[in-house]
Design a protein around this motif. Structure first.
Motif, PDB file in Angstrom:
ATOM      1  N   UNK A   1      12.035   6.279  -4.468  1.00 23.90           N
ATOM      2  CA  UNK A   1      11.431   6.623  -3.069  1.00 23.90           C
ATOM      3  C   UNK A   1      11.490   4.656  -1.994  1.00 23.90           C
ATOM      4  N   UNK A   2       9.963   4.500  -2.007  1.00 19.21           N
ATOM      5  CA  UNK A   2      10.124   3.467  -1.218  1.00 19.21           C
ATOM      6  C   UNK A   2      10.237   1.945  -2.054  1.00 19.21           C
ATOM      7  N   UNK A   3      11.098   2.080  -3.330  1.00 23.25           N
ATOM      8  CA  UNK A   3      10.823   0.447  -3.940  1.00 23.25           C
ATOM      9  C   UNK A   3       9.615  -0.142  -4.507  1.00 23.25           C
ATOM     10  N   UNK A   4       9.251   0.909  -5.129  1.00 23.86           N
ATOM     11  CA  UNK A   4       7.873   0.384  -5.672  1.00 23.86           C
ATOM     12  C   UNK A   4       7.626   0.628  -6.990  1.00 23.86           C
ATOM     13  N   UNK A   5       6.745  -0.373  -7.548  1.00 25.00           N
ATOM     14  CA  UNK A   5       7.041  -0.444  -9.321  1.00 25.00           C
ATOM     15  C   UNK A   5       5.514   0.517  -9.093  1.00 25.00           C
ATOM     16  N   UNK A   6       5.452   0.594 -10.836  1.00 23.22           N
ATOM     17  CA  UNK A   6       3.790   0.764 -10.871  1.00 23.22           C
ATOM     18  C   UNK A   6       2.640   0.601 -10.799  1.00 23.22           C
ATOM     19  N   UNK A   7       1.756   0.782 -10.199  1.00 25.56           N
ATOM     20  CA  UNK A   7       0.381  -0.727 -10.264  1.00 25.56           C
ATOM     21  C   UNK A   7      -0.136  -0.738 -11.497  1.00 25.56           C
ATOM     22  N   UNK A   8      -0.535  -1.878 -11.269  1.00 21.01           N
ATOM     23  CA  UNK A   8      -0.537  -2.208 -12.502  1.00 21.01           C
ATOM     24  C   UNK A   8      -2.332  -3.442 -12.472  1.00 21.01           C
ATOM     25  N   UNK A   9      -2.839  -3.537 -11.545  1.00 22.81           N
ATOM     26  CA  UNK A   9      -3.783  -4.494 -10.798  1.00 22.81           C
ATOM     27  C   UNK A   9      -4.590  -3.346  -9.182  1.00 22.81           C
ATOM     28  N   UNK A  10      -5.774  -3.527  -9.401  1.00 23.95           N
ATOM     29  CA  UNK A  10      -7.190  -2.723  -8.857  1.00 23.95           C
ATOM     30  C   UNK A  10      -6.091  -2.648  -7.226  1.00 23.95           C
ATOM     31  N   UNK A  11      -6.082  -4.207  -6.570  1.00 26.86           N
ATOM     32  CA  UNK A  11      -4.816  -4.304  -5.415  1.00 26.86           C
ATOM     33  C   UNK A  11      -3.814  -3.494  -5.262  1.00 26.86           C
ATOM     34  N   UNK A  12      -2.668  -4.302  -6.609  1.00 28.99           N
ATOM     35  CA  UNK A  12      -1.255  -3.353  -6.450  1.00 28.99           C
ATOM     36  C   UNK A  12      -1.779  -1.540  -6.168  1.00 28.99           C
ATOM     37  N   UNK A  13      -2.737  -1.128  -6.349  1.00 29.22           N
ATOM     38  CA  UNK A  13      -2.747  -0.032  -6.484  1.00 29.22           C
ATOM     39  C   UNK A  13      -3.733   0.778  -5.274  1.00 29.22           C
TER      40      UNK A  13
END
Length: 539
Positions: free
Chosen positions: A196-208
């Motif tokens: 819904x937000x056009x995001x991918x599953x995070x792969x780094x702590x910053x992305x999380x």
């Protein structure tokens, strides 16, 4: 509906602590010699029944459901018919287990066997050397072919259950090392919200961090209300810490000795909670917590209370078993193992498959110890494992043409509205996670055996530790335990308290040096020397 991974983590963490020092019984010396074998003339060395003429045995056990009556439970009634061994069960709920078993041992009023009684390493060697618990080495070698086969296949399990004096005093819980989804698993992330937000599953702590922030602030469920939450669990902050250990370069020898791993390039221990990497981990969790991206009651909530909240589907990420199985939520998938700020990307919250060591012990009061070794050994073989976890064909499970087993609809969709744990507990004892035996994928039908959990584990395994990297829990001598148990208990209490304070902001990270020096003053050096000595012995 689950083997209870939270309990697995708790047991793994407790292995290092060795805190269950009980009040001393009188020294029994070699008093178990009188009943070394029992009546071998009444024994069948193979097959069923185990004994020719029925024997009666006094057994004590922990149970999860108060309403369960073990004297009328189908599992034990049918096993009695097979084995010709009648157990006079005394049971207590798991919450009262520690107090009750301690009282029995202190008074000398203990039974022939303790089943599902979760004796610690300290208990095992203490009461083993006193002669209260029988040394099992020779019995296993001669009369426990199923268990012996497991030990031969997994040498680190044998190493883990062998005490510092060379003896084995208890039959453990084993989580089959081939059953990946019991050993590894990432938190569950809301894929629908990501889409819904056009995001991918995070792969780094910053992305999380960025994803959790977006979950909280950008209305991914589309209801126009800011009711979304970030990363939640009902089992405490350790769930978050454990998942992130490998992300911050910690516990590269696994979590059987949860506060220890090797200094890089050596086999010399360092103390994980005083490392710079552990500080970084806590700083990251402080960042999440301070911005409301972790459930704010994580330090106080209870599983049942949290479950009611999680079932609303308002969390973007959950550190539980599969939300589909637990909360009937279909939109969660396994999250990625994360890369940390120093480039580490590992999953290290792992054991060698060994759970609690003291789930079945035989005492010096047993008149037929060989028969009881054969009795428990059946639960480590295929037929015994199937009976213990699946029950009885046509009553609790069915087998299809391909040889697959599944519970009947009366168990999985109980007409009385019982969940799986409640329904199967009308017949079996495994729900709650207290039992000796081996949990295998073929015969375990909890959440970890379902497709979603298998996919989650498959995604984690490329980043998981190799079995050879994992160190079994350290086994200390009684003298060593006497030296360190109080030190370690106090240190662990302080570590847990300060982790909470650092994460919630009650303590500033400017106090980190003071924190590490306090741990050193509490006797850390003595503990580290003893731990290193215990490890060096295993080599």
């Amino acid at each position: 509906m689950t083997v209870n991974k939270r309990r697995v983590y708790g047991l793994v963490a407790s292995m290092m602590l060795a805190t269950s020092i009980l009040t001393a019984c009188g020294d029994k010396g070699g008093s178990n010699e009188a009943n070394a074998t029992g009546n071998l003339e009444n024994l069948n060395e193979t097959g069923m029944p185990i004994v020719k003429e029925q024997i009666n045995v006094n057994g004590f056990a922990a149970k999860f459901f108060a309403s369960q009556d073990w004297s009328n439970l189908m599992l034990w009634q049918e096993y009695e018919k097979m084995s010709n061994i009648h157990i006079n069960w005394t049971t207590v709920q798991t919450e009262a287990l520690a107090e009750k078993k301690n009282l029995l041992l202190a008074a000398g009023d203990y039974p022939d066997i303790f089943f599902a009684s979760a004796f610690s390493r300290t208990d095992l060697i203490k009461y083993g050397q006193q002669g209260v618990f029988l040394a099992l080495n020779d019995y296993i070698d001669k009369y426990a072919p199923n268990f012996k086969k497991v030990l031969e296949e997994y040498p680190s399990v044998k190493q883990g259950i062998t005490m510092a004096d060379g003896n084995i005093y208890g039959f453990p819980t084993i989580y089959d090392p081939k059953f990946d989804s019991l050993r590894v698993g990432a938190p569950w992330i809301n894929q629908e919200w990501l889409d819904n937000l056009g995001l991918k599953s995070p792969e780094t702590t910053e992305e999380l961090y960025q994803v959790l922030k977006a979950f909280k602030e950008q209305d991914p469920n589309g209801n126009g209300i800011q009711d979304e939450q970030g990363w939640g669990t009902g089992y405490g902050i350790r769930q978050h810490i454990n998942f992130l250990r490998g992300t911050f370069g910690l516990n590269k020898q696994g979590t059987m000795n949860i506060n220890l791993d090797f200094k890089p390039g050596t086999e010399e221990f360092r103390f994980v909670p005083t490392t710079d990497e552990y500080k970084q981990l806590l700083q990251f969790l402080n960042r999440l917590y301070s911005e409301g991206l972790i459930n704010q009651d994580v330090f106080t909530t209870e599983p049942q209370k949290f479950a009611a909240e999680a079932a609303k589907g308002t969390f973007g990420m959950l550190s539980e078993v599969d939300p589909k199985e637990l909360f009937k939520l279909d939109n969660y998938v396994g999250a990625q193992v994360l890369e940390g700020p120093n480039g580490d990307r590992r999953y290290t919250a792992m054991s060698n498959g060994l759970g609690n060591l003291g789930m079945f012990v035989i005492t010096d009061k047993a008149k037929d110890p060989v028969a009881m070794v054969r009795w428990i050994d059946h639960l480590y073989g295929q037929e015994g494992t199937k009976m213990f976890f699946m029950g009885f064909e046509g009553v609790t499970y069915e087998e299809d043409a391909e040889g697959n087993f599944k519970y009947l609809d009366t168990i999985t969709n109980n007409p009385d509205g019982k969940n799986l744990d409640q329904a199967i507990s009308d017949y079996l004892t495994w729900p709650g996670g207290y039992y000796p035996g081996i949990v295998t994928q073929k015969y375990f039908q909890g959440a970890e055996a379902k497709e979603n959990s298998l996919k989650n584990a498959a995604q984690v395994m490329p980043y998981a530790l190799k079995d050879d990297d994992i160190i079994p829990g350290l086994n200390f001598t009684l003298e060593e335990n006497d030296q360190i148990v109080t030190i370690l208990t106090d240190i662990q209490t302080y570590i847990d308290e300060m982790a909470a304070n650092f994460i919630t902001g009650k303590a500033s990270f400017d106090k980190w040096d003071e924190y590490t020096k306090t741990i050193e003053k509490m006797g850390l050096e003595k503990y580290m020397k003893v731990a290193q000595s215990a490890y060096d012995r295993t080599k």
